[in-house]
Design an enzyme around this catalytic site. Structure first.
Site, mmCIF file in Angstrom:
data_model
loop_
_atom_site.group_PDB
_atom_site.id
_atom_site.type_symbol
_atom_site.label_atom_id
_atom_site.label_comp_id
_atom_site.label_asym_id
_atom_site.label_seq_id
_atom_site.Cartn_x
_atom_site.Cartn_y
_atom_site.Cartn_z
ATOM 1 N N LYS A 1 31.755 49.614 123.715
ATOM 2 C CA LYS A 1 31.254 50.961 123.434
ATOM 3 C C LYS A 1 29.742 51.048 123.677
ATOM 4 O O LYS A 1 29.060 50.016 123.801
ATOM 5 C CB LYS A 1 31.614 51.333 121.995
ATOM 6 C CG LYS A 1 33.125 51.442 121.756
ATOM 7 C CD LYS A 1 33.444 51.901 120.332
ATOM 8 C CE LYS A 1 34.933 52.042 120.113
ATOM 9 N NZ LYS A 1 35.266 52.509 118.754
ATOM 10 N N PHE B 1 36.575 62.682 111.850
ATOM 11 C CA PHE B 1 35.531 61.947 112.588
ATOM 12 C C PHE B 1 35.566 62.219 114.099
ATOM 13 O O PHE B 1 34.762 61.667 114.842
ATOM 14 C CB PHE B 1 35.670 60.443 112.344
ATOM 15 C CG PHE B 1 37.001 59.854 112.764
ATOM 16 C CD1 PHE B 1 37.286 59.601 114.106
ATOM 17 C CD2 PHE B 1 37.966 59.557 111.815
ATOM 18 C CE1 PHE B 1 38.501 59.056 114.496
ATOM 19 C CE2 PHE B 1 39.193 59.015 112.194
ATOM 20 C CZ PHE B 1 39.462 58.761 113.547
ATOM 21 N N ARG C 1 42.878 42.362 119.342
ATOM 22 C CA ARG C 1 42.569 43.140 118.135
ATOM 23 C C ARG C 1 42.137 42.228 116.981
ATOM 24 O O ARG C 1 41.282 42.592 116.165
ATOM 25 C CB ARG C 1 43.768 44.012 117.733
ATOM 26 C CG ARG C 1 43.914 45.219 118.660
ATOM 27 C CD ARG C 1 45.099 46.080 118.300
ATOM 28 N NE ARG C 1 44.915 46.802 117.044
ATOM 29 C CZ ARG C 1 44.248 47.943 116.913
ATOM 30 N NH1 ARG C 1 43.662 48.491 117.984
ATOM 31 N NH2 ARG C 1 44.161 48.555 115.751
ATOM 32 N N THR D 1 38.241 47.763 111.779
ATOM 33 C CA THR D 1 37.548 48.914 112.384
ATOM 34 C C THR D 1 36.174 49.138 111.765
ATOM 35 O O THR D 1 35.200 49.397 112.473
ATOM 36 C CB THR D 1 38.406 50.187 112.221
ATOM 37 O OG1 THR D 1 39.680 49.962 112.825
ATOM 38 C CG2 THR D 1 37.754 51.379 112.893
ATOM 39 N N ARG E 1 33.299 42.924 115.947
ATOM 40 C CA ARG E 1 32.718 44.038 115.186
ATOM 41 C C ARG E 1 31.785 43.562 114.083
ATOM 42 O O ARG E 1 30.792 44.227 113.768
ATOM 43 C CB ARG E 1 33.836 44.915 114.625
ATOM 44 C CG ARG E 1 34.491 45.767 115.706
ATOM 45 C CD ARG E 1 35.773 46.420 115.253
ATOM 46 N NE ARG E 1 36.278 47.351 116.255
ATOM 47 C CZ ARG E 1 37.542 47.758 116.322
ATOM 48 N NH1 ARG E 1 38.427 47.304 115.431
ATOM 49 N NH2 ARG E 1 37.929 48.604 117.258
ATOM 50 N N GLU F 1 46.100 53.383 128.463
ATOM 51 C CA GLU F 1 44.642 53.306 128.495
ATOM 52 C C GLU F 1 44.129 52.600 129.750
ATOM 53 O O GLU F 1 43.091 52.989 130.308
ATOM 54 C CB GLU F 1 44.143 52.613 127.228
ATOM 55 C CG GLU F 1 44.392 53.459 125.980
ATOM 56 C CD GLU F 1 44.013 52.777 124.683
ATOM 57 O OE1 GLU F 1 44.082 53.437 123.628
ATOM 58 O OE2 GLU F 1 43.652 51.579 124.715
#
Length: 381
Positions: free
Chosen positions: A103, A149, A177, A183, A197, A221
């Site tokens: 990201k 969100f 994952r 998350t 993360r 995706e």
């Protein structure tokens, strides 16, 4: 008994090669023997041996899975199917592909994230840097449209470039994952401190990276970013101004050095403004290196290396490029580089004059030619 042993010692695939001279797609049975790294090929249409069993050092067991492209004596072979049940069970049973997306907040850390992906046993098979439009981001995250969100997520995902990658590995969807972690980055730091993360994310939205949540989502995706229907997907970020070209060569990609090389580039305050992974055809490699033909003794070997497997093209921006970046890469011969300029890329990651880790633009005026060639003529099949 002997037959069973020989079966266990080899993998069989159906492979396709596009013959540019005849404008034909040719099909072969390709056999790989992991014990000694040798290959042999049979022409399926003409029912004859095409390549007798030959040791081929640049291929690894990990290169053999359906969907991959490998290079055998300058022929780019696409592995389209398993040739027998044993190979399918042995190689394909747990292999999955999934989307790994870096990201906007973590793009400056992409080298470390790519390093973590490779060290976890994944193979990166496709990659590109893109800038999502608002419509594209809303389409990609359409399942979250009713969530509170959603607006913040769309604003964030269109705030800067992202890096989309197809990664392949055993149970790739769940394994990636797990490597990502929870998350919410605060939760990740307490529950899974070594996760992506935990290491690189900020909160629940700016959480460094994305991973598909199922095999079906992964297929959708990946099609979004790497469409099989002939489109190009979201627009790449290439600027083609005040820049230079860098190619991380196939040997460095296959040796798992991509993340390390990117880290060195970013740590030296260069900006990577565009990125694309592709495998170059021999004719394209010859054209790309044409300026060296008759000038450099290793021209033929340079061509063979450049089209021997996937490479990663980077658009580099910074002060006084391409001169400063060429100096950062170092002398073409890594042995000379190690003696004279041991901190350069080629000194640290190169093996010899052909496998010297990276190609970089030699002349300022060549960057304007090399980058559009890579992005628009050759990067898309």
């Amino acid at each position: 008994m002997h037959k069973q042993k020989s079966e266990e010692d080899r993998y069989v695939f159906t492979a396709e090669w596009y013959d540019p001279n005849a404008a034909l797609q040719r099909r072969y049975q390709l056999l790989y023997y992991p014990k000694d790294g040798s290959v042999e090929m049979y022409d399926l249409k003409n029912h004859r041996v095409f390549l007798r069993r030959t040791k081929y050092d640049t291929l690894r067991k990990e290169d053999f899975y359906v969907g991959n492209k490998i290079n055998v004596f300058s022929r780019q072979l696409h592995l389209v199917d398993y040739g027998d049940q044993y190979t399918g069970r042995k190689v394909g049973s747990k292999k999955e592909n999934t989307l790994a997306m870096i990201k906007p907040d973590a793009v400056p850390k992409m080298g470390s994230i790519i390093e973590a992906i490779i060290e976890s046993g994944f193979t990166i098979t496709r990659a590109k840097m893109v800038l999502l439009s608002r419509a594209e981001a809303m389409d990609f995250y359409s399942e979250h449209q009713s969530k509170s969100f959603f607006s913040d997520l769309i604003n964030f995902m269109t705030s800067g470039p992202i890096v989309a990658m197809e990664v392949i590995g055993d149970d790739a969807v769940s394994t990636w994952r797990k490597l990502l972690g929870p998350t919410n980055c605060s939760v990740a730091r307490s529950e899974s401190p070594k996760s992506i993360r935990a290491r690189f994310g900020t909160d629940g939205t700016k959480n460094a990276a994305h991973g598909s949540d199922s095999i079906a989502s992964a297929a959708r995706e990946l099609e979004f970013f790497f469409p099989s229907s002939g489109g190009h997907g979201p627009k790449n970020t290439a600027k083609f101004t005040q820049c230079t070209c860098c190619i991380i060569k196939p040997h460095a990609v296959s040796e798992g050095l991509t993340g390390k090389i990117i880290n060195h580039i970013l740590d030296a305050d260069f900006e990577i403004s565009a990125l694309q992974m592709f495998t170059m055809e021999k004719a394209n490699a010859e054209e790309f290196y044409e300026v060296y033909k008759g000038v450099v003794a290793e021209y033929t070997e340079m061509v063979v290396e450049l089209c021997s497997g996937p490479c990663l093209a980077l658009e580099i921006q910074g002060t006084d490029v391409p001169k400063s970046f060429r100096e950062f890469c170092g002398p073409a011969d890594p042995e000379i580089a190690r003696h004279l300029r041991p901190r350069t890329l080629r000194a640290q990651f190169g093996k010899n004059k052909m496998k010297n880790a990276v190609h970089c633009t030699d002349l300022p005026e060549d960057a304007a030619l090399e980058l559009p060639q890579l992005w628009y003529e050759w990067a898309y099949p």
